[in-house]
Design a protein around this motif. Structure first.
Motif, PDB file in Angstrom:
ATOM      1  N   TYR A  81      25.475  60.221  23.943  1.00 23.55           N
ATOM      2  CA  TYR A  81      25.762  58.660  24.293  1.00 23.55           C
ATOM      3  C   TYR A  81      24.976  58.023  23.482  1.00 23.55           C
TER       4      TYR A  81
ATOM      5  N   LEU B 237      19.842  45.500  30.734  1.00 24.52           N
ATOM      6  CA  LEU B 237      20.056  45.794  29.057  1.00 24.52           C
ATOM      7  C   LEU B 237      20.356  47.166  29.003  1.00 24.52           C
ATOM      8  N   PHE B 238      19.739  48.166  29.721  1.00 21.38           N
ATOM      9  CA  PHE B 238      20.264  49.458  29.674  1.00 21.38           C
ATOM     10  C   PHE B 238      20.943  50.060  30.697  1.00 21.38           C
TER      11      PHE B 238
ATOM     12  N   TRP C  40      23.648  53.457  22.890  1.00 17.51           N
ATOM     13  CA  TRP C  40      23.514  52.125  23.371  1.00 17.51           C
ATOM     14  C   TRP C  40      24.506  51.330  22.557  1.00 17.51           C
TER      15      TRP C  40
ATOM     16  N   GLY D  18      24.331  67.863  11.417  1.00 22.24           N
ATOM     17  CA  GLY D  18      23.626  66.774  11.788  1.00 22.24           C
ATOM     18  C   GLY D  18      24.240  65.878  13.028  1.00 22.24           C
ATOM     19  N   LEU D  19      25.102  66.496  13.510  1.00 13.61           N
ATOM     20  CA  LEU D  19      25.582  65.961  14.841  1.00 13.61           C
ATOM     21  C   LEU D  19      24.415  65.836  15.733  1.00 13.61           C
ATOM     22  N   ASP D  20      24.344  64.399  16.155  1.00 13.08           N
ATOM     23  CA  ASP D  20      23.157  64.381  16.966  1.00 13.08           C
ATOM     24  C   ASP D  20      23.435  63.645  18.375  1.00 13.08           C
TER      25      ASP D  20
ATOM     26  N   TYR E  42      24.397  48.471  20.566  1.00  9.89           N
ATOM     27  CA  TYR E  42      23.496  47.733  20.097  1.00  9.89           C
ATOM     28  C   TYR E  42      23.791  46.254  20.032  1.00  9.89           C
TER      29      TYR E  42
ATOM     30  N   GLN F 192      24.025  44.595  23.315  1.00 11.82           N
ATOM     31  CA  GLN F 192      22.853  44.304  23.779  1.00 11.82           C
ATOM     32  C   GLN F 192      22.039  43.029  23.063  1.00 11.82           C
TER      33      GLN F 192
ATOM     34  N   PRO G  60      17.110  58.655  29.574  1.00 14.79           N
ATOM     35  CA  PRO G  60      15.859  58.079  30.103  1.00 14.79           C
ATOM     36  C   PRO G  60      15.835  56.865  30.874  1.00 14.79           C
ATOM     37  N   GLU G  61      16.729  56.085  30.361  1.00 15.28           N
ATOM     38  CA  GLU G  61      16.892  54.818  31.004  1.00 15.28           C
ATOM     39  C   GLU G  61      17.652  54.776  32.131  1.00 15.28           C
TER      40      GLU G  61
ATOM     41  N   GLU H 186      19.866  72.806  15.712  1.00 19.95           N
ATOM     42  CA  GLU H 186      19.394  71.865  16.637  1.00 19.95           C
ATOM     43  C   GLU H 186      20.431  71.502  17.770  1.00 19.95           C
ATOM     44  N   PHE H 187      21.446  71.138  17.348  1.00 19.48           N
ATOM     45  CA  PHE H 187      22.653  71.089  18.059  1.00 19.48           C
ATOM     46  C   PHE H 187      23.086  71.991  18.911  1.00 19.48           C
TER      47      PHE H 187
END
Lengths: 396, 298
Positions: free
Chosen positions: B82, B108-109, B84, B74-76, B86, B89, B161-162, B144-145
């Motif tokens: 990374y 903010l990002f 954020w 489940g390591l994501d 929160y 923020q 993305p940001e 998945e990982f």
């Protein structure tokens, strides 16, 4: 691989390396020309005059499975024989513990099955006069579904195989620790923040995540000893359809006096090919049964590799055991502790008068979660249904 | 060809030795090539044979940072790459509000709110020298990982993305380890130099114990090594690794032992055997038999 650094001197070497790669590929190793080119680059970095360095460089680039190491060693010794014949001096210190005998071709064994698309009249070499018209009337089909695998005629056999392929295999799901957006109970802070920026950062809408579900791993241990012989051919067929039908890797082993992994040979797309590969891999067809020994072998050498993540273990055996029942009980207990569910399929359970009285069965039974028959198509359908609803907790 | 600190396998082997890591020629070759070709090194082997140690000693040797990513199911991305911050923020938003401003999304990002997890740290440009990235026990992660890791290892870049795409100016030295509780996908292994670390020979193990625990009495060290080597031929559920040999030696030294005594061995078997079945099997008779054999061999 468009920009290759200059190759080490001697075009002959590259040629030989490519040949060597081809040899390894022919032996079943996963080697492509790209890897061989990598090796030529690597050889520019080391002193290839030193045989052991060359050996290790080649090994670390061309092999990535431990099982392939003995094969590679053989191929290496054969191919890179020093020009002076005789004992190869630079033999690497790598000889360590005993490992599996190299994959040489065993003496031909009785093929367990003709290819499925072979003319049914030829199947089993039985005279064709026992023709049973497999008209798909309900009663004929029903009779076939209930017919014991051990008593099939050649045509019924072919018909059963066709029906087997239509069985719908699904498996109980396991909640993984990975999460996906939506639905579930856990807050998704990242999405929450993003969504609420439009309100100037006031949290008005919560985003949540839910756990992801995945099918459980399946491990099958099938008895192919003498007493199971009548069922073996069809069971192998069953193992093949199961491993393809579940749409996920199934770890399959067969045992009589020893345990043989057959997942790899079963992977062949062509069923005839797959089954003949299996019969080559197995060396103890129709031998005596030592359930305890086989389970111990599994627990010691495979359990930790294939039983992770809530596996379902299916043992197929009639429980006739010539080994030590105490050992069988001990290893069954360990096996049950290390899997999610332990299912025992017994072809004899189909007959009304059968009672599990054999010593092996008696020893194993306390550790079996589900004890089910596997003697006709109807029982396989029940099994399929059972597997699909596994998610209820263990009964005990 | 990023890390050409070492000119030959011999030099690397000697350097490893100087840092108390005893590597045989095969392993040294694999490490050497991994450094030279800039390829990840994939180490497999039983528990306690020194896989993780390779990454640690490499970091010391190359005088650089060791970044460790311990794998689990489940390591994501949030834990591996990374996340954020929160809380910060939210705080930032509140402060902006208090000043009567609307929070600026780009700000903010921005990097100041970014929590860098191991993979991002490893391709970060802030290191003087490329760090050593240890992806430990990869077999514990899920497919998945693995797929994500494959992507990162192929071009050492990460897209946020940001912010945009971040690329390592010089790729890190990558060491992946696996205990083989699950087969790691071929695609990933294919990208790496593969090495299977076996249990060491008597001579090598003796050398390891001597190097790591120079204060242990020589006779005891020999006996312990002989005992563990003998034990590895026994029919056990879990064989002791080199790590266990070292722990046991340290334990017996702490108990002030000068030679193997059957009773003390029985009492301390838990240091090398981690399953009750195994301890029961070895305890008593077999302990004495092994000590007998070790003393004859010595």
């Amino acid at each position: 691989m468009d920009k290759l650094p200059p190759l080490p001197p001697g075009g002959q070497l590259v040629h030989n390396l490519l040949l060597f790669g081809r040899l390894l590929r022919a032996l079943g190793l996963d080697v492509n020309p790209g890897r061989v080119m990598d090796l030529t680059v690597a050889l520019g970095q080391i002193d290839i005059g030193r045989r052991s360095d060359f050996y290790f460089a080649a090994r670390s680039l061309l092999v990535h499975k431990r099982e392939d190491l003995p094969l590679f060693d053989q191929a290496f010794q054969l191919f890179w024989r020093p020009p002076t014949e005789g004992q190869f001096v630079g033999k690497p210190a790598y000889s360590g513990r005993k490992r599996q005998a190299p994959r040489t071709v065993p003496p031909p064994l009785r093929a367990p099955d003709p290819p499925p698309d072979a003319d049914p009249n030829q199947a089993n070499n039985k005279p064709p006069e026992t023709v049973l018209e497999v008209t798909r009337t309900y009663s004929a089909l029903e009779a076939l579904r209930r017919k014991d695998f051990a008593t099939l005629t050649a045509e019924e056999y072919a018909a059963i195989k066709a029906l087997m392929a239509q069985l719908n295999w699904r498996l109980g799901q396991r909640r993984t620790r990975r999460q996906t957006p939506g639905g579930g109970p856990r807050p998704d802070l990242r999405r929450t923040l993003r969504r609420n920026l439009k309100y100037g950062g006031q949290v008005l809408e919560w985003s949540v995540r839910q756990p992801q579900y995945k099918p459980r791993p399946v491990v099958v241990l099938a008895d192919i000893s003498g007493s199971m012989e009548r069922y073996t051919r069809l069971l192998l067929h069953f193992l093949y359809t199961l491993s393809r039908g579940l749409g996920q890797p199934v770890q399959t082993f067969v045992f009589s006096t020893r345990l043989t992994p057959i997942s790899r040979p079963l992977k062949h797309k062509d069923i005839g090919r797959a089954l003949s590969e299996v019969s080559r891999a197995v060396t103890d067809w129709s031998g005596g049964t030592r359930i305890g020994e086989a389970l111990k072998d599994f627990n010691y050498h495979w359990g930790r590799r294939v039983l992770g993540r809530g596996a379902v273990v299916i043992i197929i055996s009639d429980g006739w055991d010539r080994g030590d029942p105490a050992l069988a009980a001990h290893e069954m207990a360990r096996l049950q502790r290390s899997c999610y569910r332990l299912i025992w399929l017994n072809p004899l359970l189909g007959s009304a008068e059968y009672e599990p009285l054999t010593r092996g069965m008696q020893a194993a039974l306390p550790f079996v979660d589900d004890f089910l028959p596997v003697h006709n198509l109807a029982s396989l359908e029940e099994l399929a249904e059972h597997l699909a609803t596994l998610d209820d907790k263990r009964r005990r | 060809m990023a890390h050409s600190v070492f000119n030959s396998i011999d030099e690397l082997q000697a350097a490893l030795r100087a840092h108390k890591y005893v590597a045989d020629r095969g392993l040294a070759t694999a490490i050497f090539l991994a450094l030279r070709l800039g390829r990840p090194l994939f180490l497999e082997g039983e528990a306690g044979v020194g896989k993780t140690e390779v990454a640690k000693v490499l970091a010391t040797l190359l005088d650089t940072e060791l970044i460790r990513l311990q794998c689990y199911e489940g390591l994501d991305v949030n834990q591996a790459v990374y996340e954020w911050n929160y809380a910060r923020q939210m705080m930032h938003i509140r402060l902006a509000e208090a000043r009567g401003e609307r929070p600026d999304e780009a700000e903010l990002f921005g990097p100041q709110f970014l929590l860098r997890r191991p993979l991002l740290q490893a391709i970060d440009a802030s290191h003087a020298r490329p760090p050593v990235l240890l992806v430990d026990e990869l077999d514990r992660s899920d497919e998945e990982f693995e797929a994500y890791l494959l992507e990162v290892l192929s071009d050492f870049q990460i897209t946020i993305p940001e912010i945009g795409t971040l690329k390592a100016p010089r790729p890190p030295v990558v060491v992946l380890t696996s205990n083989r509780t699950r087969e790691v996908h071929d695609a990933l292994k294919r990208r790496c130099l593969y090495f299977w670390i076996d249990y060491p020979s008597f001579e090598k193990e003796l050398e390891i114990v001597r190097t790591r625990l120079p204060d242990a009495p020589e006779a005891l060290t020999r006996q312990i090594t002989g005992f563990v080597q003998d034990l590895r031929h026994a029919d056990l559920y879990k064989l002791p690794g080199v790590a266990e040999t070292l722990d046991w030696t340290a334990a017996l030294v702490a108990l002030d032992q000068k030679a193997l005594d059957p009773e003390v061995v029985d009492e301390t078997l838990g240091v090398i055997l981690k399953y009750q079945d195994d301890v029961q099997k070895v305890k008593g008779e077999q302990t004495r038999a092994i000590i007998g054999r070790v003393n004859v061999g010595a």
